[in-house]
Write a protein that holds these residues in place. Structure first.
Motif, PDB file in Angstrom:
ATOM      1  N   TYR A 173       0.804  -1.228   0.000  1.00 25.75           N
ATOM      2  CA  TYR A 173       0.000   0.000   0.000  1.00 25.75           C
ATOM      3  C   TYR A 173       0.841   1.284   0.000  1.00 25.75           C
ATOM      4  CZ  TYR A 173      -4.694  -2.059   0.549  1.00 25.75           C
ATOM      5  OH  TYR A 173      -5.881  -2.716   0.352  1.00 25.75           O
ATOM      6  N   TRP A 220       1.666   2.761  -3.462  1.00 25.43           N
ATOM      7  CA  TRP A 220       0.688   3.311  -4.402  1.00 25.43           C
ATOM      8  C   TRP A 220      -0.426   4.120  -3.755  1.00 25.43           C
ATOM      9  CZ3 TRP A 220      -4.389   1.643  -4.034  1.00 25.43           C
ATOM     10  CH2 TRP A 220      -4.610   0.440  -3.358  1.00 25.43           C
ATOM     11  N   ALA A 221      -0.688   3.946  -2.482  1.00 25.41           N
ATOM     12  CA  ALA A 221      -1.724   4.721  -1.788  1.00 25.41           C
ATOM     13  C   ALA A 221      -1.028   5.899  -1.107  1.00 25.41           C
ATOM     14  CB  ALA A 221      -2.455   3.841  -0.779  1.00 25.41           C
ATOM     15  N   ASN A 222      -1.117   7.071  -1.721  1.00 21.39           N
ATOM     16  CA  ASN A 222      -0.296   8.212  -1.337  1.00 21.39           C
ATOM     17  C   ASN A 222      -0.306   8.564   0.143  1.00 21.39           C
ATOM     18  OD1 ASN A 222       0.625   8.568  -3.940  1.00 21.39           O
ATOM     19  ND2 ASN A 222      -1.026   9.963  -4.485  1.00 21.39           N
ATOM     20  N   MET A 246      -0.905   6.606   2.651  1.00 23.09           N
ATOM     21  CA  MET A 246      -0.529   5.475   3.495  1.00 23.09           C
ATOM     22  C   MET A 246       0.986   5.433   3.659  1.00 23.09           C
ATOM     23  SD  MET A 246      -2.233   3.343   5.196  1.00 23.09           S
ATOM     24  CE  MET A 246      -3.773   3.740   4.412  1.00 23.09           C
ATOM     25  N   THR A 253       2.203   0.075   6.676  1.00 23.41           N
ATOM     26  CA  THR A 253       1.205  -0.956   6.961  1.00 23.41           C
ATOM     27  C   THR A 253       1.903  -2.135   7.628  1.00 23.41           C
ATOM     28  OG1 THR A 253       1.508  -1.935   4.782  1.00 23.41           O
ATOM     29  CG2 THR A 253      -0.309  -0.363   5.016  1.00 23.41           C
ATOM     30  N   LEU A 301      -1.467   6.479   8.637  1.00 25.00           N
ATOM     31  CA  LEU A 301      -2.001   7.350   7.609  1.00 25.00           C
ATOM     32  C   LEU A 301      -1.562   8.783   7.863  1.00 25.00           C
ATOM     33  CD1 LEU A 301      -4.235   7.516   5.265  1.00 25.00           C
ATOM     34  CD2 LEU A 301      -5.752   8.244   7.098  1.00 25.00           C
ATOM     35  N   TYR A 350     -16.897   0.808  -3.565  1.00 26.28           N
ATOM     36  CA  TYR A 350     -16.241   1.058  -2.276  1.00 26.28           C
ATOM     37  C   TYR A 350     -17.266   1.734  -1.381  1.00 26.28           C
ATOM     38  CZ  TYR A 350     -12.493   2.963   0.804  1.00 26.28           C
ATOM     39  OH  TYR A 350     -11.677   3.295   1.845  1.00 26.28           O
ATOM     40  N   ALA A 389      -8.867   6.830  -3.229  1.00 30.90           N
ATOM     41  CA  ALA A 389      -8.590   5.396  -3.062  1.00 30.90           C
ATOM     42  C   ALA A 389      -8.951   4.616  -4.321  1.00 30.90           C
ATOM     43  CB  ALA A 389      -9.347   4.854  -1.857  1.00 30.90           C
ATOM     44  N   GLU A 432      -6.485   5.539  -7.216  1.00 34.89           N
ATOM     45  CA  GLU A 432      -5.154   4.960  -6.990  1.00 34.89           C
ATOM     46  C   GLU A 432      -5.185   3.449  -7.178  1.00 34.89           C
ATOM     47  OE1 GLU A 432      -3.929   6.452  -3.146  1.00 34.89           O
ATOM     48  OE2 GLU A 432      -3.265   8.344  -3.993  1.00 34.89           O
ATOM     49  N   LEU A 433      -6.259   2.781  -6.733  1.00 33.38           N
ATOM     50  CA  LEU A 433      -6.407   1.345  -6.937  1.00 33.38           C
ATOM     51  C   LEU A 433      -6.462   1.033  -8.434  1.00 33.38           C
ATOM     52  CD1 LEU A 433      -6.954  -1.560  -5.892  1.00 33.38           C
ATOM     53  CD2 LEU A 433      -9.395  -0.954  -5.883  1.00 33.38           C
ATOM     54  N   ARG A 482      -3.057   1.443  -9.996  1.00 32.93           N
ATOM     55  CA  ARG A 482      -2.153   0.356  -9.598  1.00 32.93           C
ATOM     56  C   ARG A 482      -2.479  -0.934 -10.352  1.00 32.93           C
ATOM     57  NH1 ARG A 482       2.729  -0.798  -6.980  1.00 32.93           N
ATOM     58  NH2 ARG A 482       2.590  -2.840  -6.043  1.00 32.93           N
TER      59      ARG A 482
END
Length: 148
Positions: free
Chosen positions: A28, A31-33, A35, A38, A56, A108, A134, A137-138, A141
Motif C-alpha cells: 500500500y 501506491w496509496a499516497n 498510506m 502498513t 495514515l 467502495y 482510493a 489509486e487502486l 495500480r
C-alpha cells in the motif's frame, strides 16, 4: 454509526487481479499516497490478512489504526471494521467487485466516525475525497503495465 458513503469505478482487469492488489497490504505505501506504513498483525489459514495496522498521513488528518478483515469465499468482496484507532471511533467498509465482461466494477463503501466532532457536510466531503482518491489509486495500480 456514521452514514455510509458509496462510490464505484470500472477497472480494466478481472476481479482476481483487483483483489490481489487490495489484499497486498505491505505494498500500500507504494501506491496509496496517504498510506505511510502498513503492518499485517494476523492472518487467516489461507494467508489473507485478518488484522492490519495502518499509519495514515493525509495532511491535516493523521492516524494510526487497526482494521479487522472478512474475506468472501467467492473473492468478490472484502469487509472490514475498526479494531482501534487514535482519531477514529468507528470505521466500517467494503470493496465489492462485480464482473462486467473483461472489466470489473469496484464499489467502495465507507462509514467513518471520528473521535473529534466534525460537521456532517465536511465529513461527507472528506469521505468522498478519500474514496475518490482510493478508487483512482487502486485503478491506476491494477492497470499499471509494470505492476509486479
Amino acid at each position: 454509526m456514521a452514514d455510509e458513503s458509496t462510490q464505484s469505478i470500472v477497472v480494466d482487469a478481472p476481479p482476481q487481479d483487483i483483489m490481489a492488489v487490495i489484499a497486498d497490504f505491505p505494498a500500500y505505501p507504494q501506491w496509496a499516497n496517504a498510506m505511510k506504513k502498513t503492518e499485517v498483525l494476523g492472518e487467516f489459514e489461507d494467508g489473507k490478512a485478518r488484522e492490519v495496522r495502518f499509519t495514515l498521513d493525509a495532511g491535516p488528518f493523521k492516524d494510526v489504526y487497526t482494521l479487522a478483515y472478512e474475506w468472501a469465499g467467492d473473492g468478490l468482496r472484502v469487509d472490514w471494521h475498526l479494531v482501534k484507532g487514535q482519531m477514529q471511533k468507528t470505521q466500517k467498509g467494503r470493496y465489492l467487485l462485480t464482473p462486467e465482461g473483461d472489466k470489473t466494477k469496484v464499489t467502495y463503501t465507507l462509514a467513518v466516525q471520528l473521535a473529534v466532532p466534525m460537521i456532517g457536510l465536511f465529513r461527507r466531503k472528506a469521505e468522498k475525497m478519500i474514496m475518490d482518491i482510493a478508487l483512482k489509486e487502486l485503478k491506476r495500480r491494477v492497470e499499471a503495465p509494470n505492476r509486479a
